[in-house]
Design an enzyme around this catalytic site. Structure first.
Site, PDB file in Angstrom:
ATOM      1  N   SER A  28       0.824  -1.201   0.000  1.00 31.06           N
ATOM      2  CA  SER A  28       0.000   0.000   0.000  1.00 31.06           C
ATOM      3  C   SER A  28       0.867   1.264   0.000  1.00 31.06           C
ATOM      4  O   SER A  28       1.802   1.371  -0.799  1.00 31.06           O
ATOM      5  CB  SER A  28      -0.955  -0.045   1.204  1.00 31.06           C
ATOM      6  OG  SER A  28      -2.026   0.842   1.046  1.00 31.06           O
ATOM      7  N   ASP A 147      -5.594  -3.924  -2.360  1.00 28.12           N
ATOM      8  CA  ASP A 147      -4.643  -3.428  -1.367  1.00 28.12           C
ATOM      9  C   ASP A 147      -3.863  -4.554  -0.681  1.00 28.12           C
ATOM     10  O   ASP A 147      -4.444  -5.503  -0.150  1.00 28.12           O
ATOM     11  CB  ASP A 147      -5.406  -2.618  -0.313  1.00 28.12           C
ATOM     12  CG  ASP A 147      -4.496  -1.834   0.594  1.00 28.12           C
ATOM     13  OD1 ASP A 147      -3.865  -2.451   1.479  1.00 28.12           O
ATOM     14  OD2 ASP A 147      -4.404  -0.603   0.427  1.00 28.12           O
TER      15      ASP A 147
END
Length: 278
Positions: A28, A147
């Site tokens: 991320s 993610d």
């Protein structure tokens, strides 16, 4: 937005030419911070946080009501590509192995991407595509990805599996902090209920996070880990736009980096471990 702390850490590392690592791995915002750092683009992370990510074009909670992305990664990636494109060729030229963590939409399992210049940007976007806040996923290498913080929020064990025995981990929470199964986790799992494997992965995030923290605090014999973590909870939250909070956390990251370089020198001087990783 808590990643601004890591941006401060890495800026100090770059200013001091502190780069003893063979492997860089992140998920991320952590992966995005690492990418600018590995590309040698001084100040790019800070400019991204302060000049672009604080704008409503990127973060706007009102869009949730119209089922649009609260975090508009499409706008941010286009803006960065126009304003200050990532030097993917510079990353490719480095000897440091760069691993970007994402999550498979199909299986809910972690996917560890070692990309080339053509797909680095897409991999970073996929690693940042947080469900519920971003309405979509990203295709990389024929895989639909989300993610990386879902499947492997602190990829320290993967670094260990890849042979790293002296590891520096940049956290955005205090060293012993863990995640609870809070409202955001339950809401995200409900949002993904049509994809059972991914919903299960989201519900398991707190347990997976606790497992990683336990590894950090009690690493295997022969593995040394240095955490660069805020001493108090950061002022910024996930969608904070207030510059005062971001400035506070960025400065704290810089302060912790100075301490980390000193502690790393002490750690490296006291052992003869194998490859290093951040």
């Amino acid at each position: 937005m808590r990643g601004v702390f890591a941006a401060g850490v890495l800026d100090v590392f770059m200013e001091n030419a502190f780069d003893p690592f063979d492997l860089a791995i992140g998920a991320s915002a952590g992966a995005c911070n690492l990418a600018s750092h590995l590309a040698g683009q001084a100040g790019r992370n800070r400019r991204c946080f302060f000049d672009l990510m604080t704008r409503r074009e990127f973060i706007d909670a009102r869009r949730f009501l119209s089922r649009r992305s609260v975090l508009d990664l499409d706008w941010l990636w286009d803006a960065m590509a126009e304003r200050e494109p990532l030097d993917v060729e510079a990353i490719a030229r480095r000897s440091t192995e760069f691993v970007i963590v994402a999550t498979s939409r199909t299986t809910g399992q972690p996917v560890y991407l070692t990309t080339g210049p053509a797909d680095t940007s897409a991999a970073l976007k996929a690693s940042s595509a947080l469900p519920l806040l971003y309405r979509g996923d990203i295709e990389v290498g024929g895989m639909r990805l989300l993610d990386g913080g879902i499947a492997d929020p602190i990829p320290v064990e993967e670094a260990f599996r890849r042979g790293a025995r002296r590891i520096l981990v940049i956290r955005t929470r205090p060293a012993a902090a863990i995640k609870e199964n809070g409202l955001s986790t339950r809401a995200m799992a409900w949002h993904l209920r049509a994809n059972p494997a991914l919903a299960v992965a989201v519900r398991q995030v707190p347990a997976r996070y606790r497992q990683s923290v336990d590894f950090l605090l009690r690493p295997p014999h022969g593995c040394d880990i240095l955490q660069v973590a805020p001493t108090v909870p950061l002022a910024a939250k996930r969608t904070t736009r207030a510059r005062s909070a971001l400035e506070h956390d960025y400065r704290l990251g810089r302060e912790m980096a100075v301490r980390a370089m000193r502690e790393w020198a002490e750690l490296a001087g006291g052992c003869s471990a194998g490859p290093d990783a951040r």
